[in-house]
Design a protein around this motif. Structure first.
Motif, PDB file in Angstrom:
ATOM      1  N   GLU A 189     -39.742 -54.638 135.295  1.00 58.87           N
ATOM      2  CA  GLU A 189     -39.503 -53.703 136.397  1.00 58.87           C
ATOM      3  C   GLU A 189     -38.003 -53.545 136.638  1.00 58.87           C
ATOM      4  OE1 GLU A 189     -41.094 -53.056 140.998  1.00 58.87           O
ATOM      5  OE2 GLU A 189     -41.176 -55.040 140.063  1.00 58.87           O
ATOM      6  N   HIS A 190     -37.591 -52.346 136.997  1.00 56.09           N
ATOM      7  CA  HIS A 190     -36.192 -51.992 137.285  1.00 56.09           C
ATOM      8  C   HIS A 190     -35.329 -51.898 136.025  1.00 56.09           C
ATOM      9  CE1 HIS A 190     -36.896 -52.334 141.563  1.00 56.09           C
ATOM     10  NE2 HIS A 190     -37.338 -53.564 141.409  1.00 56.09           N
ATOM     11  N   VAL A 191     -35.952 -51.998 134.840  1.00 56.27           N
ATOM     12  CA  VAL A 191     -35.205 -51.900 133.582  1.00 56.27           C
ATOM     13  C   VAL A 191     -35.835 -50.794 132.751  1.00 56.27           C
ATOM     14  CG1 VAL A 191     -34.449 -53.102 131.498  1.00 56.27           C
ATOM     15  CG2 VAL A 191     -34.690 -54.363 133.660  1.00 56.27           C
ATOM     16  N   GLN A 192     -35.004 -49.916 132.208  1.00 59.29           N
ATOM     17  CA  GLN A 192     -35.526 -48.825 131.387  1.00 59.29           C
ATOM     18  C   GLN A 192     -34.520 -48.450 130.313  1.00 59.29           C
ATOM     19  OE1 GLN A 192     -35.558 -44.940 133.663  1.00 59.29           O
ATOM     20  NE2 GLN A 192     -35.089 -46.303 135.347  1.00 59.29           N
ATOM     21  N   LEU A 193     -35.018 -47.745 129.289  1.00 56.68           N
ATOM     22  CA  LEU A 193     -34.147 -47.288 128.215  1.00 56.68           C
ATOM     23  C   LEU A 193     -33.294 -46.115 128.677  1.00 56.68           C
ATOM     24  CD1 LEU A 193     -36.596 -47.290 125.178  1.00 56.68           C
ATOM     25  CD2 LEU A 193     -34.848 -48.984 125.705  1.00 56.68           C
ATOM     26  N   SER A 194     -32.041 -46.113 128.267  1.00 56.09           N
ATOM     27  CA  SER A 194     -31.186 -44.949 128.459  1.00 56.09           C
ATOM     28  C   SER A 194     -31.576 -43.918 127.401  1.00 56.09           C
ATOM     29  CB  SER A 194     -29.715 -45.335 128.310  1.00 56.09           C
ATOM     30  OG  SER A 194     -28.878 -44.223 128.447  1.00 56.09           O
ATOM     31  N   PRO A 195     -31.975 -42.694 127.798  1.00 58.49           N
ATOM     32  CA  PRO A 195     -32.455 -41.720 126.813  1.00 58.49           C
ATOM     33  C   PRO A 195     -31.381 -41.346 125.787  1.00 58.49           C
ATOM     34  CG  PRO A 195     -33.045 -41.056 129.043  1.00 58.49           C
ATOM     35  CD  PRO A 195     -32.085 -42.194 129.175  1.00 58.49           C
ATOM     36  N   VAL A 196     -31.833 -41.001 124.593  1.00 60.63           N
ATOM     37  CA  VAL A 196     -30.960 -40.553 123.508  1.00 60.63           C
ATOM     38  C   VAL A 196     -31.302 -39.100 123.175  1.00 60.63           C
ATOM     39  CG1 VAL A 196     -30.337 -40.878 121.080  1.00 60.63           C
ATOM     40  CG2 VAL A 196     -30.688 -42.857 122.547  1.00 60.63           C
ATOM     41  N   TYR A 197     -30.260 -38.291 122.959  1.00 59.20           N
ATOM     42  CA  TYR A 197     -30.427 -36.869 122.672  1.00 59.20           C
ATOM     43  C   TYR A 197     -29.709 -36.521 121.367  1.00 59.20           C
ATOM     44  CZ  TYR A 197     -31.479 -37.032 127.677  1.00 59.20           C
ATOM     45  OH  TYR A 197     -31.991 -37.366 128.898  1.00 59.20           O
ATOM     46  N   GLU A 198     -30.103 -35.401 120.778  1.00 59.27           N
ATOM     47  CA  GLU A 198     -29.492 -34.977 119.514  1.00 59.27           C
ATOM     48  C   GLU A 198     -28.563 -33.780 119.676  1.00 59.27           C
ATOM     49  OE1 GLU A 198     -32.355 -34.499 116.439  1.00 59.27           O
ATOM     50  OE2 GLU A 198     -32.981 -36.611 116.495  1.00 59.27           O
ATOM     51  N   ASP A 199     -28.558 -33.126 120.834  1.00 59.93           N
ATOM     52  CA  ASP A 199     -27.704 -31.953 121.061  1.00 59.93           C
ATOM     53  C   ASP A 199     -26.651 -32.299 122.108  1.00 59.93           C
ATOM     54  OD1 ASP A 199     -26.585 -29.472 121.861  1.00 59.93           O
ATOM     55  OD2 ASP A 199     -28.366 -28.413 121.169  1.00 59.93           O
ATOM     56  N   GLY A 200     -25.430 -32.518 121.650  1.00 60.43           N
ATOM     57  CA  GLY A 200     -24.371 -32.916 122.559  1.00 60.43           C
ATOM     58  C   GLY A 200     -23.993 -31.844 123.559  1.00 60.43           C
ATOM     59  N   ASP A 201     -23.985 -30.591 123.147  1.00 60.31           N
ATOM     60  CA  ASP A 201     -23.597 -29.511 124.053  1.00 60.31           C
ATOM     61  C   ASP A 201     -24.572 -29.391 125.219  1.00 60.31           C
ATOM     62  OD1 ASP A 201     -21.401 -28.924 122.511  1.00 60.31           O
ATOM     63  OD2 ASP A 201     -22.388 -27.314 121.397  1.00 60.31           O
ATOM     64  N   VAL A 202     -25.862 -29.551 124.919  1.00 61.21           N
ATOM     65  CA  VAL A 202     -26.862 -29.446 125.977  1.00 61.21           C
ATOM     66  C   VAL A 202     -26.705 -30.573 126.989  1.00 61.21           C
ATOM     67  CG1 VAL A 202     -29.332 -29.611 126.473  1.00 61.21           C
ATOM     68  CG2 VAL A 202     -28.528 -28.150 124.619  1.00 61.21           C
ATOM     69  N   ILE A 203     -26.542 -31.808 126.525  1.00 63.81           N
ATOM     70  CA  ILE A 203     -26.436 -32.936 127.459  1.00 63.81           C
ATOM     71  C   ILE A 203     -25.103 -32.893 128.205  1.00 63.81           C
ATOM     72  CG2 ILE A 203     -25.536 -34.584 125.767  1.00 63.81           C
ATOM     73  CD1 ILE A 203     -28.020 -35.281 128.623  1.00 63.81           C
ATOM     74  N   TRP A 204     -24.055 -32.362 127.580  1.00 57.72           N
ATOM     75  CA  TRP A 204     -22.772 -32.206 128.272  1.00 57.72           C
ATOM     76  C   TRP A 204     -22.915 -31.232 129.440  1.00 57.72           C
ATOM     77  CZ3 TRP A 204     -18.328 -34.419 129.020  1.00 57.72           C
ATOM     78  CH2 TRP A 204     -17.235 -33.694 129.495  1.00 57.72           C
ATOM     79  N   ALA A 205     -23.569 -30.097 129.204  1.00 59.94           N
ATOM     80  CA  ALA A 205     -23.776 -29.122 130.282  1.00 59.94           C
ATOM     81  C   ALA A 205     -24.689 -29.685 131.364  1.00 59.94           C
ATOM     82  CB  ALA A 205     -24.364 -27.835 129.703  1.00 59.94           C
ATOM     83  N   ALA A 206     -25.717 -30.421 130.954  1.00 60.83           N
ATOM     84  CA  ALA A 206     -26.661 -30.976 131.930  1.00 60.83           C
ATOM     85  C   ALA A 206     -25.997 -32.030 132.815  1.00 60.83           C
ATOM     86  CB  ALA A 206     -27.867 -31.563 131.209  1.00 60.83           C
ATOM     87  N   THR A 207     -25.179 -32.894 132.225  1.00 62.72           N
ATOM     88  CA  THR A 207     -24.520 -33.917 133.032  1.00 62.72           C
ATOM     89  C   THR A 207     -23.525 -33.303 134.011  1.00 62.72           C
ATOM     90  OG1 THR A 207     -22.924 -34.280 131.221  1.00 62.72           O
ATOM     91  CG2 THR A 207     -24.817 -35.775 131.350  1.00 62.72           C
ATOM     92  N   ARG A 208     -22.856 -32.245 133.603  1.00 64.66           N
ATOM     93  CA  ARG A 208     -21.951 -31.565 134.532  1.00 64.66           C
ATOM     94  C   ARG A 208     -22.736 -30.953 135.697  1.00 64.66           C
ATOM     95  NH1 ARG A 208     -16.887 -29.477 134.579  1.00 64.66           N
ATOM     96  NH2 ARG A 208     -16.499 -29.876 132.367  1.00 64.66           N
ATOM     97  N   ALA A 209     -23.844 -30.290 135.385  1.00 64.67           N
ATOM     98  CA  ALA A 209     -24.640 -29.632 136.428  1.00 64.67           C
ATOM     99  C   ALA A 209     -25.238 -30.637 137.402  1.00 64.67           C
ATOM    100  CB  ALA A 209     -25.745 -28.803 135.777  1.00 64.67           C
TER     101      ALA A 209
END
Length: 308
Positions: free
Chosen positions: A139-159
């Motif tokens: 409990e309280h521990v989870q995996l940090s997700p991994v993505y393959e599209d850097g541009d998408v995750i960059w825009a999402a983290t900014r938003a």
């Protein structure tokens, strides 16, 4: 293993050889069950396990396992370093338990250098990630997700108001203690850990701390002046700093250079031992921080050097 800033700010590498993760705004921790008890080691080697009793389930990991991840505290659904700062210094069990109920943390895991006694540091990241996904997490521990599209995750983290993105080469080995080009970080906001060299009282005569003078150690061992900062200095942070700095006063400035009167006038000098996390816009050509905002006190790492 540490990440290197991207060569061009905001520009992530591209191609099938890279994987991308959120850069979480928290405290880097190695959860270690290789001894006779759980240890949660910060970057300075101190055991932070007493501060986070809700993560005690990590003790049930396979013996001889080391996980790498980030402890975060959420505020309004977003990781908040200010919220986490209330937790990280606490060692009293009763107070730690009370804070765990009020400001619970999560441990977001992104690597497994050692699993059940087997050293995985020479394995590529993709293999280590596959091994990590087989580990039963409490409990309280989870995996940090991994993505393959850097541009998408960059825009999402900014938003979403997140700190940034870490890019990892899929073939990268785990290199303890190194700041490797196989792991690259891009951030939306710049932060650093700085030393307090003095404080200024509020101008209303209250005697309370109104601003602090921050510095960074240089390659010669001197303390270089970064800025005077007061934004963010309120509430629990102000009370904590008042108690910490009152016992560290000294008669002379700890800074290597002579400060301008606008900064030095009325300053109470202190031994440069207290660390603060500070967010800022940019650094000037002379090394000063522009628009600094104090985010919390740290004891899990060392001060960032002047040259960084």
């Amino acid at each position: 293993m540490l990440a290197t800033p991207v060569p061009v700010p905001g520009r992530l590498p591209a191609g099938p050889g890279w994987r991308f993760e959120v850069k979480w705004d928290g405290v880097r921790i190695l959860a270690d069950t290789t001894g006779d008890r759980l240890r949660m080691l910060g970057r300075n080697g101190r055991d932070a396990a007493p501060a986070y009793p809700e993560l005690a389930g990590l003790a049930d990991l396979p013996p001889g396992t080391v996980l790498d991840g980030e402890v975060v505290a959420l505020r309004d659904g977003v990781p908040s370093f200010a919220a986490l700062a209330e937790r990280m210094h606490v060692r009293d069990p009763a107070r730690a338990a009370a804070l765990a109920r009020r400001v619970p943390v999560s441990y977001l895991v992104f690597d497994v250098p050692v699993l059940a006694g087997e050293d995985l540091t020479r394995r590529p990241f993709a293999e280590r990630r596959a091994a990590l996904e087989t580990v039963p997490l409490p409990e309280h521990v989870q995996l940090s997700p991994v993505y393959e599209d850097g541009d998408v995750i960059w825009a999402a983290t900014r938003a979403q108001g997140l700190e940034g993105v870490v890019a990892k080469r899929a073939t990268s080995t785990y290199q303890p203690g190194r700041r490797s080009g196989d792991w690259l970080k891009a951030v939306h906001h710049t932060t650093r850990t700085a030393l307090v060299g003095g404080w200024r009282p509020e101008t209303n005569g209250s005697g309370r701390i109104g601003a602090v003078l921050l510095g960074a150690p240089d390659a010669d061992g001197g303390l270089r002046f970064l800025c005077r900062a007061g934004s963010g200095l309120a509430g629990a942070l102000a009370r904590d700093l008042t108690a910490a700095l009152r016992t560290r006063e000294r008669p002379t400035s700890p800074f290597a250079e002579r400060l301008e009167p606008v900064d030095a006038r009325g300053t109470v000098w202190v031994e440069p031992e207290v660390l603060l996390d500070v967010r800022y816009l940019t650094r000037t050509p002379s090394g000063r921080l522009r628009q600094p905002v104090l985010r919390g006190r740290r004891d899990d790492t060392a001060a960032d050097p002047w040259e960084v």
